[in-house]
Motif scaffolding. Sequence first.
Motif, PDB file in Angstrom:
ATOM      1  N   GLU A 130       0.825  -1.206   0.000  1.00 38.00           N
ATOM      2  CA  GLU A 130       0.000   0.000   0.000  1.00 38.00           C
ATOM      3  C   GLU A 130       0.864   1.264   0.000  1.00 38.00           C
ATOM      4  O   GLU A 130       0.578   2.223  -0.722  1.00 38.00           O
ATOM      5  CB  GLU A 130      -0.936   0.008   1.207  1.00 38.00           C
ATOM      6  CG  GLU A 130      -2.049  -1.017   1.143  1.00 38.00           C
ATOM      7  CD  GLU A 130      -3.122  -0.692   0.106  1.00 38.00           C
ATOM      8  OE1 GLU A 130      -3.138   0.462  -0.391  1.00 38.00           O
ATOM      9  OE2 GLU A 130      -3.921  -1.583  -0.218  1.00 38.00           O
ATOM     10  N   THR A 161      -1.732   4.409  -7.099  1.00 39.15           N
ATOM     11  CA  THR A 161      -2.311   5.753  -7.093  1.00 39.15           C
ATOM     12  C   THR A 161      -1.893   6.484  -8.358  1.00 39.15           C
ATOM     13  O   THR A 161      -0.697   6.705  -8.590  1.00 39.15           O
ATOM     14  CB  THR A 161      -1.833   6.543  -5.854  1.00 39.15           C
ATOM     15  OG1 THR A 161      -2.249   5.864  -4.670  1.00 39.15           O
ATOM     16  CG2 THR A 161      -2.411   7.951  -5.869  1.00 39.15           C
ATOM     17  N   ALA A 186       1.174   3.827  -3.296  1.00 41.40           N
ATOM     18  CA  ALA A 186       0.730   5.207  -3.116  1.00 41.40           C
ATOM     19  C   ALA A 186       1.665   6.206  -3.799  1.00 41.40           C
ATOM     20  O   ALA A 186       1.287   7.356  -4.043  1.00 41.40           O
ATOM     21  CB  ALA A 186       0.619   5.533  -1.630  1.00 41.40           C
TER      22      ALA A 186
END
Length: 445
Positions: A358, A375, A362
Motif C-alpha cells: 500500500e 495511485t 501510493a
Amino acid sequence: MSLTKRTTAFMAFIAASALTLSGCGGGASSADPADSNPEGEVVAREISWLLSRPADGGVITAMEQIADDYAKDHPGFALNLITTPDRPSYIQKYETLAAANKLPELFDTDATPFAQKLAEQGRMMDVEVLLEDLGLADSYRDAALNYQRFDDGSLYMVPFEFQLEFFWYNSALLQSAGVEVPKTLDDFPAMCKALREQGVTPIALDGQDQWPLERYMAYYPFRMAGPEYIQDLKNGEASFSDPAGKAAAEWLYELGQAGCFQEGFSSTGYADAQALFTSGKAAVYNIGTWELSNLATEALDPAVRDSVATFTLPTIEGAVTADNEYVTPSGIGMAVNAQTYDPLVRDFLAFALEQYPEIYAATGALSPTTTAQTTIPADATDLYASSIQQADEVGEAIAMPWDTQLDPATNTRLQQELTLLVQGDTTPDEFVATMDAALQENTDD
C-alpha cells in the motif's frame, strides 16, 4: 592474457574458493532455510540490509517509513541500510562479503548462478516457504515471483517492484514517415530507414550504460527460442552460434546498418537519450514503467505529449512466446540470510511485507502484489492508467534481462562487442565467434 585479466581471474578464483569453503564450515550456521518460524522471543536489535537501489527511490523510502513504524513498538530496533546504487560496485561488495561469510540479515541479489550456490549451501531462507508461512504468497503477482526464481523454479528472493518494459513511440513522427508500429522485429530496419529519410532519429538509446542495448540482444532469442535459451547459454549448454544467437546478431547488425540509433549512441547517457525522445527528436524509446512520471504525466513536453503511445515487444514469424510475454522485471530481489534469521527478523518481515504494498503503490508505482492499487497522479495522462492496467494482462514467460543472467566477465565482453556490432565494426559471424570463445573461457573458469 593481460595483467588486468589475470588479476581479475585470480580474484574471481579466490572469491569462488572462499565461497565454497565458507559453505562447508568455519562459522556457517546450521539453520534450516525452510524453518521460517523459529522458536524464541523477539528481541529488538539493529539489523542490516545490503542493497543496490537508489537512495531516494520508492523502495527505500517505503521501507524506511515501515522500519520507523516498527521501531515505535520495538524500542531498540533499527534497520541499517547499506546502500551501493552502482551495480558493478555492489556486486563486488556482495560477493566479497558472501565469500567471507559476513553477509548481513538481508541482502539484494539477482537470480544468478552465484546466488543459487548460496541457496544450495543453505545460506538463504526459502522465500516460497516464508511467504506461505506469513500468509502472503497468494497476494504476489506470478510474474513478480517468477522473475526472482532460479532456473529450477525455487524461490529465494522477495520482490519489491514490478515493471513493464515498453517501446514508447511518437505517433506523429511515425505517421509523417508513412510507417506503422512494427508488428514484427523484422519490421524495425524498414521503419528506421523511413524515419531517417525524414531527418528523425529512429530510436533513442542510452548506449553509455550498455544494458539498454543488451536488451535488444535478448529480444530475438526470446521470441525464437523462449526463456530457456539464456538459461542454457549462461550454463554453457547453448552457444551464440546456435540459431537464436545468430539471428539476434544478424538482427542487431541490420539495426545498425539501418541507422536505427542516434549518432554517437555509445557515448549517450540515460538522461540525454530520454531527452531525445521527449523533445520530439527521436521516434521510439525502449524503457520501463519506472519512467511513467516523466512519460505519462503533464511533466512531458506539451508539443509531444498527445503523440506519445506504447507498444510491447513485437513478435517474429514462428515465435514460441506470446504477444503478452515480454520484459516484465520485478527488479533486484531481497534475500534473507539463513545464518542470522531469528524471531526478530521474521517478525519484522511479517510486519514490513504486510505494510509495504500500500505504501509503495501510493507513490504511483506498480506493487509486486495484486493487493494494492496504484495511485494515479492528478497530472497523469491516459497513458499512465492504461500502462498500469497492462500489469494484469502479462503472460507467464519473461524475457529476462541478460545482464542479470550472464557471469560478469561474459556480460562485460558482450556489452563491448554489441556496440562494435551495431556500429558495423564487426560482422555477425565475427561477433558470434568472439562471444562463443568468451563464453567457453568463462564457463570453463
